[in-house]
Scaffold this active site. Structure first.
Site, PDB file in Angstrom:
ATOM      1  N   SER A   9      30.334  -6.554  51.683  1.00  0.00           N
ATOM      2  CA  SER A   9      31.313  -5.811  52.478  1.00  0.00           C
ATOM      3  C   SER A   9      30.596  -5.160  53.651  1.00  0.00           C
ATOM      4  O   SER A   9      29.409  -4.820  53.547  1.00  0.00           O
ATOM      5  CB  SER A   9      31.957  -4.712  51.636  1.00  0.00           C
ATOM      6  OG  SER A   9      31.077  -3.605  51.523  1.00  0.00           O
ATOM      7  N   ASP A  10      31.301  -4.972  54.752  1.00  0.00           N
ATOM      8  CA  ASP A  10      30.744  -4.099  55.783  1.00  0.00           C
ATOM      9  C   ASP A  10      30.555  -2.719  55.136  1.00  0.00           C
ATOM     10  O   ASP A  10      31.123  -2.421  54.079  1.00  0.00           O
ATOM     11  CB  ASP A  10      31.667  -4.026  57.003  1.00  0.00           C
ATOM     12  CG  ASP A  10      30.900  -3.621  58.270  1.00  0.00           C
ATOM     13  OD1 ASP A  10      29.814  -3.028  58.155  1.00  0.00           O
ATOM     14  OD2 ASP A  10      31.405  -3.885  59.374  1.00  0.00           O
ATOM     15  N   CYS A  11      29.725  -1.871  55.769  1.00  0.00           N
ATOM     16  CA  CYS A  11      29.306  -0.663  55.066  1.00  0.00           C
ATOM     17  C   CYS A  11      30.457   0.334  54.910  1.00  0.00           C
ATOM     18  O   CYS A  11      30.955   0.862  55.902  1.00  0.00           O
ATOM     19  CB  CYS A  11      28.080  -0.090  55.743  1.00  0.00           C
ATOM     20  SG  CYS A  11      26.763  -1.331  55.703  1.00  0.00           S
ATOM     21  N   ALA A  65      33.340  -0.696  53.512  1.00  0.00           N
ATOM     22  CA  ALA A  65      34.608  -1.435  53.645  1.00  0.00           C
ATOM     23  C   ALA A  65      35.379  -1.628  52.336  1.00  0.00           C
ATOM     24  O   ALA A  65      36.547  -2.020  52.372  1.00  0.00           O
ATOM     25  CB  ALA A  65      34.371  -2.780  54.321  1.00  0.00           C
TER      26      ALA A  65
END
Ligand SMILES: *[C@@H]1O[C@H](CO)[C@@H](O)[C@H](O)[C@H]1NC(C)=O
Ligand SMILES: *[C@@H]1O[C@H](CO)[C@@H](O)[C@H](O)[C@H]1NC(C)=O
Ligand SMILES: *[C@@H]1O[C@H](CO)[C@@H](O)[C@H](O)[C@H]1NC(C)=O
Ligand SMILES: *[C@@H]1O[C@H](CO)[C@@H](O)[C@H](O)[C@H]1NC(C)=O
Ligand SMILES: *[C@@H]1O[C@H](CO)[C@@H](O)[C@H](O)[C@H]1NC(C)=O
Ligand SMILES: *[C@@H]1O[C@H](CO)[C@@H](O)[C@H](O)[C@H]1NC(C)=O
Length: 483
Positions: A318-320, A322
């Site tokens: 995941s993006d940080c 997300a």
């Protein structure tokens, strides 16, 4: 965090950690060394020095330890899939959950070291939780920002840049100053020129973006050694992300409405090239939602399209933050348990952040997720760590011999300079160019960015060793910040 030469990291209490580790992990941080000596005495100190002397240029493997050396997951002759199965079968639910965040702790009973998944290398190895500069590595080669690199239209250069950066990355990893998993490249299609991060991408064209990503990912991941990955790249941010904050919405709340045709023509091609041709090992899902479904919860895109149609076998991170965004910003779920469930089952293996690590146990206890969900998430993570050689004997791994003299080497500096020259685009020449060689000529560089030397290095930059020039060979440069 204290990191070891093979990329393993420990939080500072490593300094007090038992003697046991001293033959396996050599602290590179002098303050750590000092503390250890004070705390655990001469014996430990001696042991460390011996270990250092014996260690030479090489790192170490957790599988050197007799407690695990004979287990199948440590056997380099077995198939990687079987080794991963064996390793995961030895993990408890608690062990597996602990591994689902970018800061993954050690699993002591399996002798698995801690690992920091988050390193960056957009156009040179760059500061990030897994990367530190200083000591033996004050800097790394900085290539032009990607929007400029793409303007060269030079596939050979895209590949060579990847090779140079992955060589520097390995050299840094060998002295404990970088991980081996890099959250790069950014291949979002730059549709809106107001997007501040557009500079990180090759631009608005799916064809050029595909050409770039195929070569850059190959340069990062695959080197002269056929057996091991050189580093792991990550195509991000999937998908349809090119907005930070506009007209009352931001990237955490944005819901991109995308037609099937637009997916096929605009948003998928570069990611498909990244997976099918670049053979990338990881993908990052984005903050935004697409057609009402937050990216990291999108089962159709991540499992049906990427894994089943494109044959992706790496991990999705995941993006940080997300995973939290699914619930807190998109309100796609109402509880932490549901959130863990939809993200894990949508195939998001790793959370950059701590949401899984914090909430997955409760989700498991309440039967929102099963042990099989956790095993599915963890398997590809260890698959990639093994593919990098982290569980193999060091004598099999030539990349462990790459030394820090490869960083900022004359060859890499020359490549970066060549890249900068090739990236310059002349839009129009009214006859003033080339400039006269007359030495009295003064050149004015005008505008708010005329001397914005930090900004000019672009997002995710490394600090260069040399300050920007105030003179060319023959001309004086004058800067003025406004017109
Ligand atoms: C493309 O890049 C390579 C590697 O830097 C360089 O040797 C070559 O000259 C470049 N090609 C062109 C057409 O500029
Ligand atoms: C900006 O947002 C407002 C309110 O949400 C909307 O009415 C307007 O159409 C948006 N502007 C553009 C250019 O999309
Ligand atoms: C979340 O709770 C609200 C209010 O109770 C409800 O209307 C909504 O359907 C719930 N959403 C989900 C995804 O369960
Ligand atoms: C999960 O269940 C175990 C065993 O019943 C219990 O020890 C633990 O505290 C629970 N954890 C959470 C976060 O619910
Ligand atoms: C690393 O370098 C040493 C010394 O040159 C050499 O003996 C060893 O074979 C190399 N290891 C690998 C895996 O290439
Ligand atoms: C440009 O900026 C650098 C760094 O801020 C500064 O040291 C230098 O003096 C500036 N040069 C000019 C000509 O303004």
């Amino acid at each position: 965090t204290i990191c070891y030469r093979d990329g393993r990291c420990r939080v500072p209490f490593c300094c007090a950690s038992p003697l046991l580790h001293c033959s396996l992990s050599l602290p590179w941080n002098p303050s750590c060394l000092k503390l250890r000596m004070a705390e655990i005495g001469i014996a430990a100190c001696l042991c460390l020095m011996l270990a250092m002397a014996a260690g030479g240029a090489l790192g170490s493997s957790p599988c050197d330890d007799p407690s695990v050396a004979n287990l199948p997951f440590c056997n380099p002759d077995l198939d990687l899939v079987d080794r991963v199965k064996d390793l995961v079968s030895r993990m408890s639910v608690t062990d597996m959950i602990s591994q689902l965040g970018n800061t993954a702790p050690a699993i002591e009973h399996l002798n698995i070291p801690a690992y920091q998944w988050w390193s960056e290398a957009l156009h040179g190895v760059a500061s990030s939780p897994g990367v530190s500069f200083g000591g033996k590595v004050p800097s790394a080669t900085s290539f032009p920002q990607v929007i400029g690199i793409a303007a060269t239209f030079n596939s050979t250069l895209f590949y060579e840049m990847g090779q140079a950066i992955s060589t520097e990355a390995r050299a840094m990893n060998n002295v404990g100053q970088a991980g081996l998993t890099f959250f790069t490249p950014n291949i979002n299609i730059y549709r809106d020129p107001r997007w501040g991060r557009g500079q990180e991408t090759p631009g608005e064209d799916p064809y050029l973006t595909s050409a770039y990503v195929e070569q850059y990912v190959a340069g990062l991941q695959f080197g002269p050694d056929q057996r091991y990955l050189k580093t792991v790249a990550c195509c991000k941010h999937f998908s349809a992300y090119d907005l930070e904050n506009w007209n009352g919405t931001d990237r955490f709340h944005f819901n991109a409405i995308v037609s099937d045709q637009d997916f096929a023509e605009t948003y998928f091609p570069a990611f498909e090239s990244c997976v099918r041709v670049g053979k990338v090992s990881s993908i990052m899902c984005s903050y935004n939602a697409v057609n009402g479904v937050p990216s990291c919860a999108n089962n159709v895109i991540q499992n049906q399209i990427v894994r089943n149609e494109w044959d992706f076998s790496g991990f999705i991170v995941s993006d940080c933050g997300a995973i939290n965004t699914i619930m807190a910003d998109h309100h796609y779920t109402n509880t932490t348990e549901e959130t863990v469930q939809v993200a894990l089952r949508a195939g998001t293996n790793l959370n950059c952040g701590g949401f899984y690590q914090k909430y997955a146990m409760e989700a498991y206890n309440k039967s929102y997720i099963t042990e099989a969900d956790l095993a599915n998430a963890v398997g590809p993570l260890f698959g990639q760590r093994m593919a990098l050689g982290m569980f193999d004997p060091t004598h099999l791994q030539p990349y462990l011999n790459i030394s820090t003299d490869q960083i900022n080497s004359p060859a890499h500096q020359a490549l970066a300079l060549d890249a900068a020259r090739e990236s310059i685009v002349l839009l129009q020449n009214d006859g003033s160019l080339p400039l006269s060689a007359e030495s009295s000529l003064k050149v004015a560089v005008i505008g708010p960015n005329s001397n914005a030397t930090e900004t000019m290095q672009g997002n995710y930059h490394v600090s260069p060793l040399t300050p920007p020039p105030t003179h060319t060979h023959t001309h004086t440069l004058l800067y003025h910040s406004s017109l």
